[in-house]
Motif scaffolding. Structure first.
Motif, short mmCIF file in Angstrom:
data_model
loop_
_atom_site.label_atom_id
_atom_site.label_comp_id
_atom_site.label_asym_id
_atom_site.label_seq_id
_atom_site.Cartn_x
_atom_site.Cartn_y
_atom_site.Cartn_z
N ALA A 68 0.83 -1.03 0.01
CA ALA A 68 -0.05 -0.02 0.11
C ALA A 68 0.76 1.29 0.11
N ASP A 69 2.06 1.04 0.42
CA ASP A 69 2.80 2.41 0.50
C ASP A 69 3.86 2.51 -0.77
N ILE A 70 3.52 1.54 -1.86
CA ILE A 70 4.44 1.85 -2.94
C ILE A 70 3.19 2.15 -4.27
N ILE A 71 3.85 2.93 -5.03
CA ILE A 71 2.97 3.11 -6.24
C ILE A 71 3.56 2.40 -7.35
N PHE A 72 2.89 1.48 -8.21
CA PHE A 72 3.52 0.70 -9.23
C PHE A 72 2.83 1.10 -10.81
N LEU A 73 3.60 1.36 -11.56
CA LEU A 73 3.13 1.80 -12.90
C LEU A 73 3.92 0.97 -13.82
N SER A 74 3.26 0.76 -14.83
CA SER A 74 3.82 -0.19 -16.10
C SER A 74 3.57 0.60 -17.45
N PHE A 75 4.58 0.62 -18.32
CA PHE A 75 4.44 1.58 -19.37
C PHE A 75 4.90 0.36 -20.68
N PRO A 76 4.44 0.25 -21.79
CA PRO A 76 3.00 0.77 -21.90
C PRO A 76 1.71 0.20 -21.39
N GLY A 77 2.18 -1.15 -20.79
CA GLY A 77 1.36 -2.07 -19.89
C GLY A 77 -0.01 -2.00 -20.55
#
Length: 367
Positions: A276-285
Motif C-alpha cells: 500500500a505504500d508503493i506506487i506501481f506503474l507499467s509502460f506501456p502496460g
C-alpha cells in the motif's frame, strides 16, 4: 467492446492519476511537508480534470493528462540498447550539435500545459541532471509534477538542496534489477552510485522512485517480493516498469509478447494489493485494455529537445514544434490526426511499442 473501452479512456487516465496522488499522500503522512504538497496536488488534479473536460466540450480539443519531455541531448553513460542514442536524442557532449530549447522556453511550455490541465510531465533525456539550468527554471511551474528519469550518478549535495526546495521535482532512478544486471548494461559501478543516491534521498525523507526496464529475462526477478522489499528498504515510493523496446538488432527476444504482458498485469495486481505504500506503474502496460497505445496525444505525446511534437519517444517523427506554435496547435498536429484516423494506435505488434515496430508507416504519414 473496443469502442466502449476507448470511450472510457479519459476517465481511466484521470482516475489513475487521482489514485496515484491519493496513494502518494498516504505514503508520506509521516512527513508533514511532503504530505502538504501531495494534498495540494491532489486537489489541483481534480480541478485540472474538469478543465480538460471543459476544453473537450467547448473546443473539441482532447487534452492528454501527461507529457513526456526530453530536455537533454547529452548523457554521461553509454547504456546498451539506449533508445535515446538509437533515436539520435542523446549524443556525447563533445559531438553534440543538436538544437535544444532554452530554459525559459521549457518553462513557457509547461506553464501552458498547467493552464490546460496537464499536471505531469515525465522528464527524460539524455541525462536530465546534466541540465540543471533547465530543471531550475521548470521547477518554478508549481502546478506540475516532474518525475525526472535519471541514471542517479549526478545527484550530490547541490542537487539534494535543490530537490528539498522543489518537491515537484521527483527523481526516478533507473536500474536493471541487480548490481550485475545494471552494471552490465550501464557501466561498472553505476548500480552502487545509484543506490547511494537513493540512500541520500531517503535520509532527507524525499519522495523518489525507480525505473526498471523489464525484459523476458528479468521480469520475474524485478517484480518479486524480495526485490520490492529491497527497494522499500531504500525508501523507494514509486516503481516504473518500462517494457524493453528492441532498438538493437538481435535483442528482439527480450521484448514482451502477449504471454509476458498478461503475466505482468496479473503480478502488478498482486503487488499493488500487497504494498500500500508503493506506487506501481507499467509502460506501456495497459495499452490492450485501452484499445491501443496512448501516444500521439491520446494519453500523452513526446516533446523532443528542440521542441518537436512527436507521437512518443520511440517514434521520433514530427511535423510540428511546440516552442513555435504552442501546445494547443501541436495537439492538432496533422501527423497525430493521421495516426489516430488510421487506427494506428491499435496496430498489431509483437511487444514493447506499437509505433516503434511500425515506424516506416509512421514516417510515410509525414508530408
Amino acid at each position: 467492446m473496443a469502442k466502449s473501452v476507448t470511450l472510457d479512456l479519459g476517465a481511466y487516465m484521470s482516475n489513475s492519476i487521482r489514485n496515484i496522488m491519493a496513494k502518494a499522500y498516504k505514503s508520506v503522512l509521516s512527513n508533514p511537508r511532503e504530505a502538504k504538497f501531495a494534498y495540494r496536488m491532489q486537489t489541483l488534479f481534480q480541478k485540472s480534470e474538469k478543465r480538460r473536460r471543459k476544453m473537450l466540450e467547448q473546443e473539441e480539443l482532447e487534452v492528454p493528462p501527461f507529457l513526456i519531455s526530453s530536455i537533454s541531448t547529452t548523457c554521461n553513460l553509454h547504456c546498451k540498447g539506449c533508445y535515446a542514442r538509437s533515436n539520435g536524442i542523446a549524443e556525447d557532449e563533445a559531438a553534440n550539435q543538436k538544437t535544444t530549447l532554452a530554459p525559459e522556453q521549457w518553462k513557457d511550455i509547461f506553464t501552458e500545459a498547467a493552464d490546460m490541465g496537464i499536471n505531469f510531465s515525465l522528464i527524460a533525456g539524455g541525462e536530465p541532471f546534466m541540465r540543471k539550468d533547465i530543471l531550475e527554471k521548470i521547477a518554478e511551474v508549481k502546478d506540475m509534477i516532474f518525475p525526472i528519469f535519471t541514471n542517479g550518478t549526478l545527484i550530490g549535495p547541490s542537487y539534494m538542496k535543490f530537490l528539498k526546495d522543489h518537491l515537484n521535482m521527483v527523481p526516478i532512478i533507473s536500474i536493471e534489477g541487480t548490481a550485475m544486471g545494471t552494471d552490465e548494461r550501464r557501466g561498472q559501478g553505476v548500480f552502487k552510485r545509484a543506490m547511494q543516491s537513493m540512500e541520500m534521498l531517503k535520509e532527507e525523507d524525499l519522495f523518489f522512485g525507480t525505473s526498471i526496464t523489464v525484459t523476458t529475462e528479468n521480469y520475474h526477478l524485478v517484480t518479486s517480493p524480495d526485490f520490492i522489499d529491497t527497494l522499500r528498504g531504500y525508501g523507494c515510493k514509486i516503481v516504473f516498469y518500462i517494457e524493453y523496446v528492441p532498438t538493437e538488432a538481435g535483442t528482439e527476444h527480450l521484448a514482451f509478447g502477449d504471454k509476458e504482458v498478461a503475466e505482468m498485469e496479473a503480478i502488478l495486481v498482486e503487488r499493488r494489493n500487497a504494498y500500500a505504500d508503493i506506487i506501481f506503474l507499467s509502460f506501456p502496460g495497459d495499452e490492450k485494455a485501452l484499445g491501443g497505445c496512448l501516444a500521439s496525444g491520446r494519453g500523452f505525446f513526446h516533446i523532443g529537445p528542440d521542441g518537436s511534437a512527436e507521437p512518443c519517444p520511440f517514434s521520433p517523427f514530427s511535423d510540428s514544434n511546440v516552442a513555435e506554435m504552442g501546445l494547443r496547435k501541436a495537439l492538432q498536429s496533422p501527423l497525430f490526426r493521421k495516426i489516430r484516423a488510421a487506427k494506428a494506435l491499435g496496430w498489431e505488434h509483437t511487444g514493447g511499442c506499437t509505433l516503434f515496430e511500425h515506424r516506416e508507416e509512421i514516417e510515410e504519414m509525414i508530408i
